[in-house]
Design a protein around this motif. Structure first.
Motif, PDB file in Angstrom:
ATOM      1  N   TRP A 134       0.847  -1.188   0.000  1.00 29.08           N
ATOM      2  CA  TRP A 134       0.000   0.000   0.000  1.00 29.08           C
ATOM      3  C   TRP A 134       0.889   1.246   0.000  1.00 29.08           C
ATOM      4  O   TRP A 134       1.956   1.250   0.604  1.00 29.08           O
ATOM      5  N   HIS A 135       0.452   2.286  -0.706  1.00 27.94           N
ATOM      6  CA  HIS A 135       1.206   3.539  -0.662  1.00 27.94           C
ATOM      7  C   HIS A 135       0.250   4.701  -0.436  1.00 27.94           C
ATOM      8  O   HIS A 135      -0.952   4.593  -0.696  1.00 27.94           O
ATOM      9  N   TRP A 136       0.790   5.781   0.061  1.00 22.84           N
ATOM     10  CA  TRP A 136      -0.003   6.942   0.432  1.00 22.84           C
ATOM     11  C   TRP A 136       0.397   8.116  -0.440  1.00 22.84           C
ATOM     12  O   TRP A 136       1.582   8.262  -0.783  1.00 22.84           O
ATOM     13  N   ILE A 188      -9.350   6.901 -11.524  1.00 19.06           N
ATOM     14  CA  ILE A 188     -10.580   6.281 -11.009  1.00 19.06           C
ATOM     15  C   ILE A 188     -11.762   7.221 -11.232  1.00 19.06           C
ATOM     16  O   ILE A 188     -12.825   6.808 -11.682  1.00 19.06           O
ATOM     17  N   LYS A 189     -11.544   8.488 -10.943  1.00 18.67           N
ATOM     18  CA  LYS A 189     -12.627   9.469 -11.067  1.00 18.67           C
ATOM     19  C   LYS A 189     -13.051   9.607 -12.547  1.00 18.67           C
ATOM     20  O   LYS A 189     -14.238   9.591 -12.880  1.00 18.67           O
ATOM     21  N   ILE A 190     -12.082   9.701 -13.426  1.00 19.32           N
ATOM     22  CA  ILE A 190     -12.404   9.863 -14.850  1.00 19.32           C
ATOM     23  C   ILE A 190     -13.159   8.636 -15.361  1.00 19.32           C
ATOM     24  O   ILE A 190     -14.198   8.748 -16.017  1.00 19.32           O
ATOM     25  N   MET A 191     -12.647   7.464 -15.028  1.00 17.24           N
ATOM     26  CA  MET A 191     -13.282   6.231 -15.507  1.00 17.24           C
ATOM     27  C   MET A 191     -14.683   6.069 -14.927  1.00 17.24           C
ATOM     28  O   MET A 191     -15.603   5.625 -15.612  1.00 17.24           O
ATOM     29  N   SER A 192     -14.857   6.442 -13.657  1.00 20.02           N
ATOM     30  CA  SER A 192     -16.171   6.295 -13.030  1.00 20.02           C
ATOM     31  C   SER A 192     -17.178   7.240 -13.666  1.00 20.02           C
ATOM     32  O   SER A 192     -18.325   6.861 -13.940  1.00 20.02           O
ATOM     33  N   GLU A 193     -16.769   8.461 -13.908  1.00 25.29           N
ATOM     34  CA  GLU A 193     -17.687   9.414 -14.552  1.00 25.29           C
ATOM     35  C   GLU A 193     -18.071   8.928 -15.942  1.00 25.29           C
ATOM     36  O   GLU A 193     -19.222   9.024 -16.357  1.00 25.29           O
ATOM     37  N   LEU A 194     -17.078   8.385 -16.632  1.00 25.47           N
ATOM     38  CA  LEU A 194     -17.338   7.868 -17.974  1.00 25.47           C
ATOM     39  C   LEU A 194     -18.355   6.732 -17.900  1.00 25.47           C
ATOM     40  O   LEU A 194     -19.329   6.687 -18.658  1.00 25.47           O
ATOM     41  N   PRO A 234      -9.843   4.193  -3.300  1.00 16.96           N
ATOM     42  CA  PRO A 234      -8.960   3.033  -3.469  1.00 16.96           C
ATOM     43  C   PRO A 234      -9.234   1.968  -2.402  1.00 16.96           C
ATOM     44  O   PRO A 234      -9.117   0.769  -2.675  1.00 16.96           O
ATOM     45  N   GLU A 235      -9.636   2.404  -1.188  1.00 17.08           N
ATOM     46  CA  GLU A 235      -9.924   1.436  -0.121  1.00 17.08           C
ATOM     47  C   GLU A 235     -11.121   0.566  -0.493  1.00 17.08           C
ATOM     48  O   GLU A 235     -11.092  -0.656  -0.322  1.00 17.08           O
ATOM     49  N   GLU A 236     -12.176   1.202  -1.005  1.00 17.12           N
ATOM     50  CA  GLU A 236     -13.362   0.427  -1.392  1.00 17.12           C
ATOM     51  C   GLU A 236     -13.006  -0.609  -2.458  1.00 17.12           C
ATOM     52  O   GLU A 236     -13.451  -1.761  -2.414  1.00 17.12           O
TER      53      GLU A 236
END
Ligand SMILES: Nc1nc2c(c(=O)[nH]1)N[C@H]1C(S)=C(S)[C@@H](COP(=O)(O)OP(=O)(O)OC[C@H]3O[C@@H](n4cnc5c(=O)[nH]c(N)nc54)[C@H](O)[C@@H]3O)O[C@H]1N2
Ligand SMILES: Nc1nc2c(c(=O)[nH]1)N[C@H]1C(S)=C(S)[C@@H](COP(=O)(O)OP(=O)(O)OC[C@H]3O[C@@H](n4cnc5c(=O)[nH]c(N)nc54)[C@H](O)[C@@H]3O)O[C@H]1N2
Ligand SMILES: [Mo]
Length: 808
Positions: free
Chosen positions: A425-427, A440-446, A480-482
Motif C-alpha cells: 500500500w502507498h499513500w 478512477i474518477k475519470i473512468m467512473s464518470e465515464l 482506493p480502499e473500497e
C-alpha cells in the motif's frame, strides 16, 4: 518472480541474463550486493553489451542478441551429458518419466502439426502425454522408454553442442564452457542459482521460449521452489505485475482466469475445460477450484444480478473470436481503418510501439483519440509537424484528440504489486495540480454517463453495463480502499469454511479457500483474497523483522497467493518432507502439518507419504520440461533466428527456410515487406533504457533532461574505425522502416562477435528521447524497430533488428 527481491540474498550464484538489473532495477539490485557480501555469492552477467551490471560481475560474457535459447539449449545438453543434475528432485518433481504420444515428432526445425500457409501449429494434438485406461498419464520411472520426456529432451538438445552454440551466440567456447561449469555446481541440493531477467529475454520473437529454457535449467538443477533460486522476471513499471494480476490483457480475467472463446458459449463446458481433473493418482490439480474463483468474480462484478439461473452472468462476458486483441493486433486493425476511437490511458504508443511510422499512420485513421495522461506525450502530439522528427501533414489528419489530464501515481493512495508479488500500500505524496483528476474518477464518470445513455436509449449488448454492480459511497469517485476491499472479497451470506469457522454476511474473507461457487462469496481477484481481511489492510503492514534469518519477511506488506513468498516452495523439501539443506529451510513436514519460514505452497495436512507433488497447479502435480500444448511454437524451446537476422540462416536448420525464424512468431502479412536483410542493414541492433530516464516521460523533468540530454547510440571501437566514426560525431542509424540521428558513443563495451564464421557487429540504442519534453528534440528509437513479436505474448522484437550506420 517465482521468488522475490529480498530472497536474492539467499543465492549462491546470481545469473543476470536478458536484463540489466543494476540500471533498470537499481533498488532491487542491492539484494545481489547482499548475496555477494554475506553469502559469498558469485555474479555472472551475459549481455550483448558490457553494462553497469556487468561492471560488478565476477564473470561477464557477451552474446549476440536473440540467441539465448542456443546458450540454454547447450547448457541443458551439457548438464544431461555430464550428469550434473539434482537427480532426486528431477525424478520426483518433474515430468521426466511421463510418456509422450507416439505421433509426436520434430524434424528439420519443425514440430508435428505445422501448417505453413497459416504459419501456425494448427494441430497440437500430438503434443501430449499418453493416457492410460485409468485416465492417468502413463509414466516410466526407469526413464528408459524412448518416448519418455527425459529421452526426448536428451535427444532434442543433443544437437546443441559447444561448437555449434558458440557459433550461434558469438560467445567464445572457453567462456561458454566456464559458465556452464560454474552453473552446474548448483546441482548440489543445497546450492542455488537465481536467474534475474527482464526485457533482454521477453522482447524477442522467441522470448517466451527463452524464459522456458531458463526454467528447464533451473528444474534440472533442482532450483525451483528453493530459497535463492527460481526464475525471476524483474518487472517494468511499478505496478505492471498488478496489471497482469488484475487481468488487463485482452484474453484474461482477474487472477489469471481466462476469457471464454467463441466456441465456449456454454458455461459448463467453459468451467470443465479449466477445472482439470488430476492426471496422476493422489495429485491435487488446484485449478479444480476454478468455478469458485469465477463465480466469486462474477458476484463481485454483477452482484445480485449474477444468479445460478443465468450462470452468474456468463452471457455478459465477451467471447474471443481470435486468441487475443493484443496491442499489435489493435494497431494493425487501426491501420486498416477498423477502429474508430481509442482511449489511451497512461500509454505513449507512438514512442513505445515498434515501427513509429506505422503507428503514426494508424493513429491518423482514428476519428477520435482520448489521451489520459498527466503530460503532453508524443502520442497526444502525434498530429503536430515538428520538422524531420515528426514529418506529418497536419492538415490531412482528421483525428480529434482529447486530452484528459490525470494525476500521477504519486498523487493518490493505492497499492502497487512489485515483481515479487508483494502488494504494497502507498499513500499519496501531494495533491494533483490544476484540473487533473484521478484515473478512477475519470473512468467512473465515464461509466456513469455511458450507463445513463444505455438506460435512456438502449443499445446493442447493453446488459454488461446495465447489470454491473456499483456499490461505492460516492459513485463518481470510488475510493482506493473500497476497490481494494472488493478485490479481496467478502461473504454475501453467512459462510462456513473447511476449518469450520463461520463468516458473517458482509465480512471480509481471509483467504481464497473460503470462496464458493454457490453465489455466497464475492471476490474481484481471487489471488488477492487475504490482502484486506477483517484484520484490516494487510498491504499496509511494515514489519521487516526476519525471525528465521531466511529473508522471507512475512510481516512486510502482503504477497499473493496467501502471503506466500516463494512459489512451489514444497519443492524445497525432499520426498520425505525434509529440507534438502538445513541452511535453506523454507517449509517442512513436522509429522502433523507443513510449516516453516514461508507459507507452504501445499495442502497443509497432506503427509509426504501420500505422494502429492509440489506443482499443485498442474494436473500432473509435477513441473514440465515438455510444455504440452501450452506454447505456440512447440513443447521444447528451439533456437530460431530473429526475424531480421544478421547471418540469414539458422545454423541449426540451414536448409529449411521455414525454420530460420520462429515459425509461429507473430507477424502480419503486411509487415513482411518492411523487413530488411543484412545486405542493406548489416548490423544487429538492440534497444534499451538508461538509469537516468524512465521511458518517455522523465524527459519533461529538467534534472533528468540534464543528465541525459539527447539521443546517442553505442558503437564498438572496431566498427567505428571501419566507418570512420569518432566519439561525438553525429550518425544516421537506419532500418528498412526509417532512420534516426544520434550522437555516436564509441565504446570498448560492445565488441565484434564471431558468428557462423563471420564477424557480427552490434549497435546499442537507448530509447528515451522524442519530440516533447525538456531534452533536445529528436527522433524516436522505435522508428527503427519492426512491427512483429513473440508467438505467445505478442511482445515486440525490440531487442534484435537490423540497421545500418553512417556518419552524417
Ligand atoms: N531507469 C529506468 N529503469 C527502468 C525503466 C526505465 O525506463 N528507466 N523501465 C522499466 C521497465 S518498464 C522495464 S520493462 C524494465 C526493463 O529492464 P531490463 O530488461 O533490464 O532493461 P533494458 O535496458 O531494456 O535491457 C536489458 C538488457 O538486455 C540486453 N539484451 C538485449 N538483447 C539481449 C539478448 O538477446 N540476450 C541477452 N542476454 N541480453 C540482451 C541489453 O543489452 C540490455 O542491457 O526496466 C524498468 N526499469
Ligand atoms: N524499442 C523499444 N521499445 C520499447 C521498449 C524497449 O526496450 N525498446 N520497452 C517497452 C516497455 S517494457 C514498455 S513498459 C513500454 C513503455 O511504454 P509506455 O508505458 O507508453 O511509456 P511511459 O513513458 O512510461 O508512459 C507512461 C505514461 O503514463 C503517464 N502516467 C504516469 N502516471 C500516470 C497515472 O497515474 N495515470 C495516467 N493515466 N497516466 C500516468 C506518464 O506521464 C507517461 O506518459 O515501452 C516499450 N517500448
Ligand atoms: Mo516495461
Amino acid at each position: 518472480m517465482t521468488n522475490h527481491w529480498t530472497d536474492i540474498a539467499n543465492a549462491n550464484l546470481v545469473l543476470v541474463m536478458g536484463g540489466n538489473a543494476a540500471e533498470a532495477h537499481p533498488c532491487g539490485f542491492k539484494w545481489v550486493t547482499e548475496a555477494k557480501a554475506h553469502n559469498q555469492a558469485r555474479l555472472i552477467v551475459i549481455d550483448p553489451r558490457f553494462t553497469r551490471t556487468a561492471s560488478v560481475a565476477d564473470y561477464y560474457a557477451p552474446i549476440r542478441t536473440g540467441t539465448d535459447i542456443a546458450f540454454m539449449g547447450g547448457l541443458i545438453n551439457y548438464l544431461l551429458t555430464e550428469n550434473k543434475i539434482q537427480h532426486e528432485y528431477v525424478h520426483a518433481y518433474t515430468d521426466v518419466s511421463f510418456i509422450v504420444k507416439a505421433d509426436f515428432g520434430f524434424e528439420d526445425g519443425l514440430f508435428t502439426g505445422y501448417d505453413a500457409t497459416k504459419r501456425t501449429y494448427s494441430d497440437k494434438s500430438s503434443w501430449g502425454y499418453e493416457i492410460g485406461e485409468d485416465g492417468f498419464a502413463k509414466v516410466d520411472p526407469s526413464l528408459l522408454h524412448p518416448r519418455c520426456v527425459y529421452q526426448l529432451m536428451k535427444q532434442h538438445y543433443s544437437r546443441y553442442t559447444l561448437e555449434l552454440t558458440s557459433q550461434i551466440c558469438g560467445m567464445p567456447q572457453d567462456a561458454m564452457q566456464k559458465i556452464w561449469e560454474e552453473i552446474a555446481t548448483c546441482s548440489q541440493p543445497g546450492k542455488t542459482m537465481t536467474i534475474l531477467y527482464a526485457l533482454g529475454w521477453t522482447q524477442h520473437s522467441t522470448g517466451s521460449q527463452m524464459i522456458r529454457s531458463a526454467a528447464m535449467v533451473q528444474l534440472l538443477l533442482g532450483n525451483v521452489g528453493m530459497p535463492g533460486g527460481g526464475v525471476n522476471a524483474l518487472r517494468g513499471h511499478s505496478n505492471i505485475q498488478g496489471l497482469t494480476d488484475l487481468g488487463l490483457l485482452s484474453n484474461l480475467l482477474p487472477g489469471y482466469l481466462t476469457l471464454p472463446g467463441d466456441a465456449e458459449q456454454d458455461y459448463d463446458t467453459y468451467i470443465a475445460k479449466r477445472a482439470l481433473k488430476p492426471l496422476r493418482p493422489g495429485q491435487l490439480s488446484y485449478w479444480q477450484n476454478y468455478g469458485k474463483f469465477h463465480v466469486s468474480l462474477m458476484k463481485a462484478w454483477y452482484g445480485a444480478n449474477a444468479t445460478a439461473d443465468n450462470h452468474w452472468g456468463y452471457d455478459w462476458l465477451p467471447k474471443l473470436d481470435i486468441p487475443g486483441y493484443d496491442i499489435l493486433k489493435v494497431f494493425d486493425m487501426m491501420s486498416s481503418g477498423q477502429v474508430n476511437g481509442y482511449v489511451c490511458q497512461g500509454f505513449n504508443p507512438i514512442a513505445a510501439l515498434p515501427d513509429k511510422n506505422r503507428v503514426m499512420a494508424a493513429l491518423a485513421k482514428l476519428k477520435w483519440l482520448v489521451v489520459m495522461d498527466p503530460l503532453a506525450t508524443e502520442t497526444s502530439e502525434f498530429w503536430r509537424n515538428v520538422g524531420p522528427y515528426n514529418d506529418v501533414e497536419t492538415a490531412g489528419i482528421q483525428t480529434e484528440v482529447i486530452r484528459l489530464p490525470t494525476t500521477c501515481f504519486a498523487e493518490e493512495d493505492g497499492s502497487l504489486v512489485n515483481s515479487g508479488r508483494w502488494l504494497q500500500w502507498h499513500w499519496k505524496g501531494a495533491d494533483g495540480p490544476g484540473q487533473a483528476r484521478t484515473d478512477i474518477k475519470i473512468m467512473s464518470e465515464l461509466f456513469i454517463r455511458l450507463r445513463q445513455r444505455y438506460q435512456a436509449n438502449g443499445g446493442a449488448f447493453a446488459e454488461p453495463i446495465l447489470k454491473l454492480s456499483w456499490p461505492y459511497k460516492v459513485p463518481d469517485d470510488p475510493t482506493p480502499e473500497e476497490i481494494a476491499k472488493e478485490f479481496n472479497g467478502y461473504a454475501i451470506a453467512d459462510v462456513t469454511d473447511a476449518t469450520g469457522a463461520t463468516l458473517k454476511a458482509g465480512q471480509q474473507l481471509s483467504g481464497f479457500a473460503q470462496l464458493k461457487d454457490d453465489g455466497s462469496t464475492a471476490s474481484g481477484c481471487w489471488i488477492f483474497c487475504g490482502s484486506w481481511t477483517e484484520q484490516g489492510n494487510q498491504m499496509a503492514r511494515r514489519d521487516n523483522s526476519d525471525p528465521f534469518g531466511m529473508k522471507q519477511n512475512l510481516g512486510w506488506a502482503w504477497a499473493w497467493p496467501m502471503n506466500r513468498r516463494i512459489l512451489y516452495n514444497r519443492a524445497s523439501a525432499d520426498t520425505k518432507g525434509q529440507p534438502w539443506d538445513p541452511k535453506k529451510r523454507l517449509v517442512w513436514w513436522n509429522g502433523k502439518v507443513w510449516g516453516g519460514t514461508d507459507v507452504p505452497d501445499y495442502k497443509a495436512d497432506v503427509a509426504p507419504e501420500a505422494g502429492m507433488n509440489p506443482f499443485i497447479m498442474n494436473p500432473e502435480g509435477v513441473a514440465r520440461f515438455f510444455a504440452l500444448d501450452k506454447m505456440n511454437e512447440g513443447p521444447f524451446p528451439e533456437h530460431y533466428e530473429p526475424f531480421e537476422t544478421p547471418i540469414g540462416i539458422n545454423p541449426l536448420h540451414p536448409n529449411n527456410k521455414k525454420a530460420t525464424s520462429n515459425p509461429a512468431g507473430r507477424i502480419f502479412d503486411s509487415v513482411w515487406e518492411s523487413l530488411g536483410t543484412a545486405k542493406d542493414f548489416p548490423y544487429a541492433a538492440t534497444s534499451y533504457r538508461l538509469t537516468e530516464h524512465f521511458h518517455f516521460w522523465t524527459k519533461h523533468c529538467p534534472i533528468n533532461a540534464i543528465t541525459q540530454p539527447e539521443q546517442f547510440v553505442e558503437i564498438g571501437e572496431v566498427l567505428a574505425k571501419e566507418k570512420g566514426i569518432a566519439a561525438g560525431d553525429r550518425v544516421r542509424v537506419s532500418s528498412k522502416r526509417g532512420h534516426i540521428e544520434a550522437v555516436a558513443v564509441v565504446t570498448k563495451r560492445i565488441r565484434p562477435l564471431q558468428v557462423n564464421n563471420q564477424t557480427v557487429h552490434q549497435i546499442g540504442i537507448p530509447l528515451h528521447w522524442g519530440f516533447t519534453g525538456a531534452t533536445r528534440h529528436g527522433y524516436l528509437t522505435n522508428t527503427l524497430v519492426p512491427f512483429l513479436g513473440d508467438g505467445n505474448t505478442q511482445t515486440p522484437e525490440s531487442k534484435s533488428f537490423l540497421v545500418n550506420v553512417e556518419k552524417i
